[in-house]
Design a protein around this motif. Sequence first.
Motif, PDB file in Angstrom:
ATOM      1  N   THR A  77      88.034  10.076  48.684  1.00 28.58           N
ATOM      2  CA  THR A  77      88.140  11.167  49.664  1.00 28.58           C
ATOM      3  C   THR A  77      89.601  11.566  49.852  1.00 28.58           C
ATOM      4  OG1 THR A  77      86.363   9.982  50.810  1.00 28.58           O
ATOM      5  CG2 THR A  77      87.352  11.830  51.971  1.00 28.58           C
ATOM      6  N   ASP A  98      88.702  17.177  51.407  1.00 27.73           N
ATOM      7  CA  ASP A  98      87.315  16.956  51.829  1.00 27.73           C
ATOM      8  C   ASP A  98      87.157  17.058  53.346  1.00 27.73           C
ATOM      9  OD1 ASP A  98      86.298  16.209  49.185  1.00 27.73           O
ATOM     10  OD2 ASP A  98      87.633  14.480  49.411  1.00 27.73           O
ATOM     11  N   ALA A 123      90.278   9.657  54.147  1.00 28.64           N
ATOM     12  CA  ALA A 123      90.994  10.591  53.275  1.00 28.64           C
ATOM     13  C   ALA A 123      92.466  10.208  53.152  1.00 28.64           C
ATOM     14  CB  ALA A 123      90.856  12.021  53.802  1.00 28.64           C
ATOM     15  N   LEU A 139      82.298  23.116  52.268  1.00 22.87           N
ATOM     16  CA  LEU A 139      82.257  21.775  51.669  1.00 22.87           C
ATOM     17  C   LEU A 139      80.826  21.239  51.621  1.00 22.87           C
ATOM     18  CD1 LEU A 139      85.356  20.142  53.440  1.00 22.87           C
ATOM     19  CD2 LEU A 139      85.068  20.407  50.969  1.00 22.87           C
TER      20      LEU A 139
END
Length: 266
Positions: free
Chosen positions: A14, A18, A70, A196
């Motif tokens: 990630t 994202d 992330a 997304l």
Amino acid sequence: ETFFTPGDPNRFETTFADVGGMDELKEEIRLKIIYPLQYPDLYKAYGRRTGGGILIYGPPGCGKTLVLRAVAGEVPCNYLSVGLHEIFDPYFGSTERNLHQIFETARANAPCVLVFDDLDSLAQDRRNVRESQLRNLVNQFLHELDGLRENQRVLVIGATNQPWALDPAFRRPGRFDQAIFVQPPDALARTQIISLLAKDKPISNLDVPTLVDATGGFSGADLKWVFDRAAELALSAAIHTGQPVPITMELLLNVARSHAPTMNSW
Ligand code: ATP
């Protein structure tokens, strides 16, 4: 407890791409740990250090956990993530020692990002933990943050849903002095999140602006629920009719309209 070196094959994939919205937070993380590694001379020239403390707070479901994952995919350095609930130990002094050990590990592996996803665990209303134990842990935590003040190249990021339950001493300069509100996504962030979520799904006639308008007040988790539920309904229709059934815009809108956003009480 999760520890990744930069090249670790198990490292989360990630990245910030994202995560919808949160531009301020993403830039703050870049400023504190990514740019310093890319532009060490500039940081020296401006007298700025690497690392520090960032507190992320906001209602559940708006992507705090996601953005912390992330960070692992984004930063070019070591990454250590620890659940405070994992280090609680009823034996006198052990919890503080465990916490000290974690900060030691981060320092020994600098540059490093040290993540605590559940600072809520430090709140006073915890069951099964005596108030004095909690006080000791809070004091140890503050002490460890102070120990990072010189340029130790560790960025500590903590997240909480209950910022009011956190000892204000955490907010002093040199500790979590940067606090960032992760709020329910605005229209632009919802546009990003919806795009997304729509990726790689059999959706017909997707109309992002209309869906953005129909989902005011929805958290990222609420948006995800709408897409998951619509996919489930289309899938069910596909099974019963024996043919592919796309996820239509009408279905997405119906599901969205039937869903009450979950965070109104925060
Ligand atoms: P909690 O405090 O309850 O842990 P949270 O703020 O950490 O909530 P997440 O668990 O990160 O929220 O969000 C739940 C899910 O909702 C995510 O895994 C993701 O699928 C989706 N989501 C939430 N916010 C975003 C966002 N900004 N961008 C993309 N997806 C999001």
